[in-house]
Every structure is written in structure tokens, then in C-alpha cells.
Design an enzyme around this catalytic site. Structure first.
Site, PDB file in Angstrom:
ATOM      1  CG  HIS A   1      98.648 109.700 105.236  1.00  0.00           C
ATOM      2  ND1 HIS A   1      99.551 110.572 104.669  1.00  0.00           N
ATOM      3  CD2 HIS A   1      98.583 110.036 106.550  1.00  0.00           C
ATOM      4  CE1 HIS A   1     100.002 111.402 105.605  1.00  0.00           C
ATOM      5  NE2 HIS A   1      99.414 111.109 106.757  1.00  0.00           N
TER       6      HIS A   1
ATOM      7  CG  HIS B   1      95.442 112.640 109.015  1.00  0.00           C
ATOM      8  ND1 HIS B   1      95.935 113.920 108.938  1.00  0.00           N
ATOM      9  CD2 HIS B   1      96.522 111.822 108.986  1.00  0.00           C
ATOM     10  CE1 HIS B   1      97.255 113.876 108.871  1.00  0.00           C
ATOM     11  NE2 HIS B   1      97.645 112.608 108.901  1.00  0.00           N
ATOM     12  CD  GLU B   2      96.684 108.140 109.675  1.00  0.00           C
ATOM     13  OE1 GLU B   2      97.367 107.737 108.715  1.00  0.00           O
ATOM     14  OE2 GLU B   2      97.125 108.936 110.528  1.00  0.00           O
TER      15      GLU B   2
ATOM     16  CG  HIS C   1      99.816 110.432  98.690  1.00  0.00           C
ATOM     17  ND1 HIS C   1     100.722 111.066  99.503  1.00  0.00           N
ATOM     18  CD2 HIS C   1     100.143 110.788  97.430  1.00  0.00           C
ATOM     19  CE1 HIS C   1     101.549 111.782  98.755  1.00  0.00           C
ATOM     20  NE2 HIS C   1     101.219 111.628  97.492  1.00  0.00           N
TER      21      HIS C   1
HETATM   22 ZN   LIG Z   1      99.624 111.967 108.660  1.00  0.00          ZN
END
Ligand SMILES: [Zn+2]
Length: 681
Positions: A474, A470-471, A477
Site C-alpha cells: 500500500h 502487505h502494508e 501505491h
Molecule cells: Zn490492505
């Protein structure tokens, strides 16, 4: 102190222009903030007072070029205040919160500056702006309006006072939670207290005790320690003690009690919204989100609530039956849920967290997450030992694209420690942009994994592994960002879109082709047996009623709190009880985050009335991953290219709904979400 003597103000010259952490001392922060704030004020005065006719370049681009020193100082300071803090940094944080708030408010409520932006905005059709420039102009105009630009003087003064107070309260809130988490630990004395704990948990609780300078074993309130403890401890009394302490963070009475802070924050937010012409804070906040209205967010939450609730009731009945079958004739309590769910999982899927964990080594999961990025986007992560880091646990990686060109620096900070805020997050020491030459991003992922005991590899739960993916989602991104203007860089997108790239990335962890390669036993090096892998994947929707109820109840309480038009004398405890009664919260379940420690909502503005964002983004990720599934290849090149162009690289270049459509070819279909969670009728 000048740039010559203060490393926070100097031009950084370490590898990758990384911050020179070793040279930065606590006494550098105050003077660096002071100098950077003064520099930024002078820049703003020059832009606002420019005698020349307002243009995109002398107003908007000038704003985008301003504040560099302040960004540099603030990014180092706030990253360290979150991940490696101490009493002195916390004191500076409390001191700076209102100062920075005042500074930003003064910019956004500067009439002369707003008049210039408004003038350029009114002529936007005739200026020949590029699409990205038009977006920058529109975003500035919106941000100034939403801050109260153009309002009467008395209103502006009140708005400024509210922001300043909210900034102080938010800082205090987070520090209180950290204090409560640090203050509590439970010593486990001898075999009787360790009953039921598998080896990995004995090791992790020994290491937690050692971190606190104690011998033996201890449970702390770190999620990656207390959750497995609740899953495995056969000692119902100890589970109850630990769970109650976990639940009471921020609510213990005394100095760290957050309830009065919440009352004041909710009232101030409601007042601010009203001054800005919105019926409630939630209306104000969501007006600039992908959902647009609280009704749209509520609709989504409610559409999921009933099926999730019904599923959770079935799950509880199953757990109680299992307990009864073992001779435990109990009415299931919240501290029993994870314990019996773990037994149930073993029974139903023959799946045991302790059997799984030896296959989930931290280092291998990091490799898996990096390799997924390579297969999707052609980028490579290479560890560098010559880059300054802010703590010996931190690892630095150079990120290069397919042609070998460096695109950024990535820090991974994986282990829990008392100086770190709980949870997991991505942040930037520097964001990508091209306005001042090509500036490459410096991105950090911070987690709170329990470290393996001396010399043993750190083993993750499957949830931990998912958090890591998940991280990094990010992180990508931020790393793949490809924009000109800093305002639009990386994760500067609406809050209910920002979880799309991160949650989408989690899907790759669950693919057999990734797990077979990276889930290898830490002792034997053997890949996870096919049968275990199949059982793991089959159990994907296990306990999802519980997980969804935990989350949706938190999101509903958050939204409802911010849908109050009046909040004088707000009693958060009574309000929480009232909302939970209205939605008929199932017995033996509590919110994932109760208000007194709900950092998303009260440690600053981040997810205030926007905790629903995770579910909103999940509609996108469930439907979005189907694009790969439909192509027949989870690494399909063309789908990945569109994903990179319209999502990971695009920052806030365009409207979020349009970005999704450009990637996917159609609007997201909510059915994919219920299917993913196993809640579809
Ligand atoms: Zn998040």
C-alpha cells in the site's frame, strides 16, 4: 489563532516539509479546523458563485486546488487519532466527525456547484481535455450524483442528516472497541500459567505487562499477542478465557457495547441507499466498485465457500484425531483450533513457529521489503534521523528513485501500544500531486507488533512479516503515485482494487531468494537452513480451510447485512446467527471479525459491504504474480515496469479493470486464487 501561531496552519518547513509534530499541541486542533473549514467554505462559495461560464479550470481544477489547509489539518489529526490517541484527541474526534460530515455534505449537495460540474460534463466531448482531466471530471460528476446532488431539497436534508449521524456512530464504534481492548488483560501468574509458551512469547507478554505498568507477564487483546498465546498456551482454561474476551469486544453490555450502534447504522445505510434510488446499501456501494454488483461479489465468495468449508472440516477432523492421540479426548472448540493446528503443523511439516521466529527479525524483514522495492522499481529507502516524528518509536525514511532524486518520505510505526488502534494500515500525511507544483507524498505504515523484551530484537511470526510486506505494498501505491490531480492520487481507487498492490507485494516475501537473504537467525546470523525454508514453503497452504472460512464468513455477513432493504429494529446477534446457520458455518470456527468489533465495516464507511474486497483483489494478485513467474524472473524488469506504470504509479487515472488488463495483457483468471489457497479441486 493564525498561521503565525498555529503550526497546523503554517507552511511546514522541516526536512521534507514533514509536519512539525513537536510544535503541535492538542489545543491547536480546534482552532485549526475552524480556520481551515472557513477557508474551504469561502473557496467553494467562490467557485460555485463564479460569474464566468463554467470551464474545467474554473470549476474542476479549482475544486482540486481548494481545501489544502483542511487536508493538512485533517491528515495530521486523523493519523494521530488512530496511532497515538488520548482522551482529549478522542473528544475532538467525536466533536469533529459530524462537523466534517456536514461540511462535505454541504459541498456535494450544493446545487449551484453541481450545475456547473454538470454543464462542463455535458460539453466534455468538445473541451479538448487530457485523459487525466476527463477522468477527474467523470469522477467528480459521479461523486456528486452518488451523494444526492440534484435531488429535491427534503431528500437532500435527510441525506445530510444521515451522513452526519453515521459519522458520529462510526467514530463512537471505533472508540468503543479500543476501550474494550485497553480494558482487558490477563495476568499470567507463575510457571503454571506460562505452560507451553516459548521464549519469544514469554518476552512479549512481559513487555505487554511492562507497557501497562505491571510486573510479570500479561496477555492482551492485541492480535500479535493473543494469536500466539492461543497457538501455544497448554492451559486450555486460559485459552478459553482469553478467546472469549477477544470475541466479546464491543459486546460486553454497558457503555462500550456496539450492538445498538450497528442496528442504527445498518438502518441508516439502507435508508440512504433507497433515497438515492438503489434497492439496498450494498447495491449503492458496489455500483462504484470493480465488482459493480453485489451478485458478482457474492458469486466469488460462494464459489470459494464450499471448497473452503470442506477443507476446514477435514482440517478439524485431523486436529481432533491429533488431540485424541495425545490423550485429549475433546470436542474441538474455537479456542483449541490454533493450539492443535500449531501441533499439527509441527507434525506434518516439522515446522514450529518458535523455530521459525528467531529467523524473522523485524529490522531484517523491513530491509527485505525495502530491497524488494529496489529490485522491482529501482527505489531506495534511507533512514533519516533529522525528520520530525510523532512518537519516539516511529522511524523516518527518505525514498529516492534510481537517479537519486527524492520521491517521498516514509514513516514506519511498528509497535503495539495502548494508544494505538489495533490492526495494521497505511495512510498518508500528504498525497502526491502536481497541480500546485510537484508535491511529494508523505506515507505512513502503522502496525501492532509485540516488541522484543529489553534490548532483544523484535521477532515476527510469518503472518506478521506478511503484514509488513502487505502494508509496504500500500505504501508503494502512495509513494510511486505519479498523477497531476490530487483526486486521483495513490490509493484513491475502488476498494476492491486497492488490495491488489498490497496483496501482490506479499508474494515476494515467500520467495526463497528473498528469505535466504533476510531470514537470518538473530543470535547466530545464520541464514534460515534450506530444509526449514523448504518446509516453510511447503506449508503455505496449511490451515487454509480455516483461514478462508474465517474470512469468507465475515465477508458474507457484511454483505448480507447490507443487502437488507428494510432494517428497522435490526438485531445484529440474531442476524449473525441466521447467516452463519444458512451457510452452515463449521463447528468450532468463528468469524475473523464479528460485527460488534468489525472495524472495517463500522468504524466509518471504509469496507462497509466491501469486506469481500480482499478476496476480489486476491483474484488479481494470484493471477498477477503469475506474470512474473511466467517471465522466469520474479524481478523481471519489463513486467515490473508495466506494473509500476499501470498500477503503482497510476492512482485512479483509469478504470481498474482496464488498469489490470494493461498490466497483465488479459483479464484475471479466478482459478489462480483457488490454486494459491490450495483449494483447487
Ligand atoms: Zn490492505
Amino acid at each position: 489563532m493564525s498561521a503565525d501561531t498555529n503550526p497546523l496552519l503554517a507552511r511546514w518547513s522541516a526536512a521534507f516539509d514533514a509536519p512539525p509534530f513537536a510544535e503541535i499541541r492538542t489545543e491547536h486542533y480546534r482552532p485549526a479546523f475552524e480556520a481551515a473549514l472557513a477557508e474551504n467554505r469561502a473557496e467553494i462559495d467562490a467557485i460555485a458563485g463564479n460569474a464566468a461560464e463554467p470551464s474545467f479550470d474554473n470549476t474542476l481544477a479549482a475544486l482540486e486546488r481548494s481545501g489544502r489547509a483542511l487536508d493538512q489539518v485533517a491528515s495530521v489529526f486523523f493519523n494521530l487519532a488512530g496511532s497515538d490517541t488520548n482522551d482529549e484527541l478522542q473528544a475532538i474526534e467525536r466533536e469533529m466527525a459530524p462537523v466534517l460530515s456536514r461540511h462535505h455534505t454541504a459541498i456535494y449537495l450544493n446545487d449551484a456547484l453541481f450545475r456547473r460540474i454538470d454543464t462542463v460534463f455535458s460539453r466534455r466531448g468538445e473541451l479538448g481535455l487530457s485523459p487525466e482531466q476527463a477522468r477527474v471530471l467523470d469522477r467528480y460528476h459521479t461523486a456528486f450524483r452518488r451523494a444526492g446532488a440534484g435531488k429535491p431539497e427534503a431528500v437532500k436534508q435527510r441525506l445530510a442528516a444521515i451522513s452526519e449521524r453515521l459519522a458520529s456512530l462510526g467514530t463512537q464504534f471505533g472508540q468503543n472497541v479500543l476501550k474494550d481492548e485497553k480494558a482487558w488483560s490477563m495476568k499470567l501468574d507463575g510457571e503454571a500459567d506460562l505452560a507451553g509458551l516459548p521464549d519469544f512469547l514469554r518476552a512479549a507478554s512481559a513487555s505487554a505487562a511492562a507497557d501497562r505498568g505491571e510486573s510479570g507477564h500479561a496477555v492482551t487483546l492485541s492480535r500479535s499477542l493473543i494469536e500466539p498465546f492461543l497457538q501455544f498456551s497448554a492451559r486450555r482454561d486460559l485459552r478459553e478465557t482469553a478467546f472469549k474476551a477477544w470475541l466479546a469486544r464491543g459486546e460486553g453490555g454497558g457503555e462500550t457495547d456496539n450492538r445498538a450502534l450497528i442496528a442504527e447504522m445498518v438502518a441508516l445505510r439502507a435508508e440512504r441507499a433507497k433515497l438515492l434510488g438503489y434497492p439496498t446499501f450494498a447495491h449503492y456501494r458496489l455500483d462504484d466498485s470493480m465488482a459493480r454488483t453485489p451478485e458478482a461479489a457474492l458469486d466469488l465468495l460462494r464459489s470459494v465457500w464450499q471448497p473452503a468449508r470442506a477443507q476446514a472440516e477435514r482440517e478439524r477432523a485431523g486436529l481432533e484425531a491429533l488431540a485424541a492421540g495425545e490423550g485429549d479426548n475433546i470436542a474441538l472448540q474455537a479456542w483449541d483450533w490454533r493450539y492443535y493446528a500449531e501441533k499439527k503443523r509441527r507434525q506434518e511439516f516439522d515446522l514450529d513457529e518458535a523455530e521459525l521466529k528467531p529467523y524473522l527479525q523485524l529490522d531484517k524483514i523491513i530491509e527485505a521489503a525495502f530491497d524488494t522495492a529496489r529490485r522491482l522499481f529501482g527505489i531506495t529507502f534511507t533512514e533519516r534521523k533529522d525528520v520530525p516524528v510523532y512518537h519516539p518509536d516511529v522511524r523516518a525514511f527518505e525514498v529516492t528513485d534510481a537517479g537519486g532524486a527524492s520521491i517521498g518520505l516514509f514513516y514506519g510505526d511498528y509497535f503495539a501500544r495502548p494508544s494505538k488502534r489495533s490492526g495494521a494500515w497505511m495512510s498518508a500525511f500528504r498525497s502526491q500531486e502536481r497541480l500546485n507544483g510537484a508535491i511529494s507524498p508523505i506515507i505512513v505504515n502503522v502496525m501492532n507488533f509485540a516488541r522484543g523484551a529489553d534490548g532483544q530484537p523484535t521477532l515476527l511470526s510469518f503472518d506478521d512479516a506478511r503484514t509488513l510486506f502487505h502494508e509496504l505494498g500500500h505504501g508503494l501505491h502512495g509513494l510511486l503515485s505519479d498523477v497531476t490531480y490530487p483526486l486521483l492520487s495513490g490509493t484513491s481507487v475502488p476498494r476492491d482494487f486497492v488490495e491488489f498492490p498490497s496483496q501482490l507485494y506479499e508474494h515476494w516475501l515467500e520467495q526463497p531468494e528473498v528469505l535466504q537473504r533476510y531470514a537470518v537467525h538473530y543470535k547466530t546470523g545464520e541464514p534460515m537452513p534450506k530444509a526449514l525454508l523448504d518446509r516453510l514453503i511447503a506449508s503455505r497452504t496449511f490451515n487454509q480451510g480455516f483461514a478462508t472460512v474465517e474470512y469468507v464468513s465475515s465477508a458474507l455477513v457484511d454483505l448480507e447485512m447490507h443487502l437488507l432493504a428494510e432494517a428497522e429494529g435490526f438485531d445484529v446477534g440474531a442476524f449473525e446467527a441466521k447467516v452463519l446457520a444458512e451457510i452452515d458455518m463449521p463447528r468450532a470456527m468463528v468469524m475473523r471479525h464479528r460485527p460488534p468489533h468489525f472495524q472495517h465495516v463500522f468504524s466509518g464507511e471504509g469496507y462497509s459491504s466491501a469486506y469481500y474486497s480482499y478476496l476480489w483483489s486476491e483474484v488479481l494478485d494470484a493471477d498477477g504474480f503469475d506474470a512474473f513467474v511466467e517471465s522466469g524472473d520474479i524481478f523481471d524488469g519489463e513486467t515490473a515496469r508495466r506494473l509500476r506504470e499501470f498500477v503503482y504509479a497510476a492512482g485512479n487515472r483509469q478504470d481498474a479493470a482496464q488498469a489490470y488488463r494493461d498490466f497483465r495483457g488479459h483479464d484475471p483468471k479466478p482459478e489462480a486464487l483457488l490454486k494459491k489457497r490450495g483449494l483447487a479441486a
